[in-house]
Design a protein around this motif. Structure first.
Motif, mmCIF file in Angstrom:
data_model
loop_
_atom_site.group_PDB
_atom_site.id
_atom_site.type_symbol
_atom_site.label_atom_id
_atom_site.label_comp_id
_atom_site.label_asym_id
_atom_site.label_seq_id
_atom_site.Cartn_x
_atom_site.Cartn_y
_atom_site.Cartn_z
ATOM 1 N N GLU A 247 23.677 -15.354 15.023
ATOM 2 C CA GLU A 247 24.003 -14.834 13.687
ATOM 3 C C GLU A 247 25.381 -15.312 13.255
ATOM 4 O O GLU A 247 26.321 -15.351 14.056
ATOM 5 C CB GLU A 247 23.949 -13.311 13.650
ATOM 6 N N VAL A 249 28.143 -14.802 9.900
ATOM 7 C CA VAL A 249 28.503 -14.137 8.646
ATOM 8 C C VAL A 249 29.519 -15.015 7.927
ATOM 9 O O VAL A 249 30.564 -15.361 8.492
ATOM 10 C CB VAL A 249 29.082 -12.734 8.895
ATOM 11 N N ILE A 266 20.893 -20.826 4.342
ATOM 12 C CA ILE A 266 20.053 -19.874 5.075
ATOM 13 C C ILE A 266 18.878 -20.586 5.732
ATOM 14 O O ILE A 266 18.533 -20.317 6.891
ATOM 15 C CB ILE A 266 19.563 -18.760 4.126
ATOM 16 N N ARG A 275 20.607 -16.557 12.156
ATOM 17 C CA ARG A 275 20.554 -15.761 10.930
ATOM 18 C C ARG A 275 21.869 -15.916 10.186
ATOM 19 O O ARG A 275 22.943 -15.847 10.784
ATOM 20 C CB ARG A 275 20.313 -14.292 11.267
ATOM 21 N N ARG A 277 24.276 -14.531 6.999
ATOM 22 C CA ARG A 277 24.544 -13.488 6.002
ATOM 23 C C ARG A 277 25.804 -13.864 5.223
ATOM 24 O O ARG A 277 26.730 -14.446 5.779
ATOM 25 C CB ARG A 277 24.731 -12.130 6.666
#
Length: 289
Positions: A247, A249, A266, A275, A277
């Motif tokens: 992930e 961010v 994305i 992932r 964000r």
């Protein structure tokens, strides 16, 4: 193979924006496994490091299976590189790609059904595996078929050593600067220079952000580089605030980044198993709250 489905072609593929990811997952990878190969998926282009990995695979792979569907320019370029190295290839296309460039149409090319119907998949995989094996068996000397057709005699030298001698981060900064200089020239030539002009200094600083996470995996580093490039196209700056193996961010702060560019980042993360964000930022494509 195409990494993503061109927006204008999505309706042709049943509205599936991830059509070619599904082709890889449900048809190509299983067929290669059945034929005795380990599938090495393609990676998204745009990052110097990713491009270097593609070049290495193009040279070193026992076989390069090339999906000519939609006649993707990157696919054609990579096919040309493989041909120049005189290494084996296996060509396929879907039923919606009706014609092929003349030079490649002389090679036996397997045609698969783009619908990917569940009830057809077993037969399609078996047929594709048979095509792969037939391609291998008809080429005992492990050479490229176009060499025989065109009578080529001079093989290209391996580009891998040159790639390895280049510092990846510095090469990425140089690539971004060149890309932005090209964009500026194009905008000036078309009278659109009044739009946001990419600032090399902004992109160069963005390309350094990965240094804040020295333990990041290669996939994460590739994602950060490509995210910086995409944001740099519109003078935006992305700051990674949280990074794990699965992930990331990204904080946009006060910068504007359209939905299409966010989706590009994305989707790249999805292909790399990461992932993505976003925090902060504004999107001109989104409706007012």
């Amino acid at each position: 193979m195409p990494i993503s489905t061109p927006a204008e072609r999505v309706p042709d593929y049943g509205g599936d924006a991830d059509h070619f990811a599904h082709v890889l997952e449900y048809l190509i990878a299983p067929a290669l496994l059945e034929a005795g190969y380990q599938a090495v998926p393609p990676a998204a282009s745009g990052s110097t490091v990713i491009q270097a990995e593609i070049v290495k695979n193009l040279e070193n792979a026992d076989l390069v299976l090339c999906d000519l569907s939609t006649l993707n320019p990157n696919v054609m370029l990579e096919l040309g590189m493989r041909i120049a190295l005189d290494r084996p290839i296996c060509l396929i296309r879907d039923n919606l790609t009706l014609t092929l460039p003349f030079d490649t149409s002389i090679i036996n090319t397997y045609r698969y059904e783009s619908s990917l119907n569940l009830w057809d998949m077993r037969k399609e995989r078996e047929a594709l595996a048979a095509h792969i094996l037939a391609t291998r068996n008809s080429n005992p000397d492990n050479r490229n078929p176009l060499w025989r057709v065109f009578g080529l005699t001079q093989r290209a030298e391996s580009p891998v050593q040159q790639v390895e001698e280049t510092d990846p981060l510095q090469a990425q900064v140089e690539l971004l600067s060149k890309q932005m200089a090209t964009l500026i020239q194009q905008q000036t030539a078309t009278g659109t220079a009044a739009r946001a002009t990419p600032d090399p200094a902004v992109a160069e600083q963005a390309a350094q952000d990965e240094l804040a996470f020295p333990d990041a995996t290669p996939a994460v580093r590739d994602l950060l580089r490509e995210a910086a490039r995409i944001a740099g196209e519109v003078n935006a700056r992305i700051t990674p605030t949280e990074v794990t193996d699965t992930e990331v961010v990204l904080d946009l702060g006060v910068y504007v980044l359209g939905l299409s560019r966010r989706e590009d980042i994305i989707n790249l993360g999805h292909r790399l198993g990461i992932r993505v964000r976003f925090l902060g930022g504004q999107s001109p494509d989104s409706p007012a709250a």
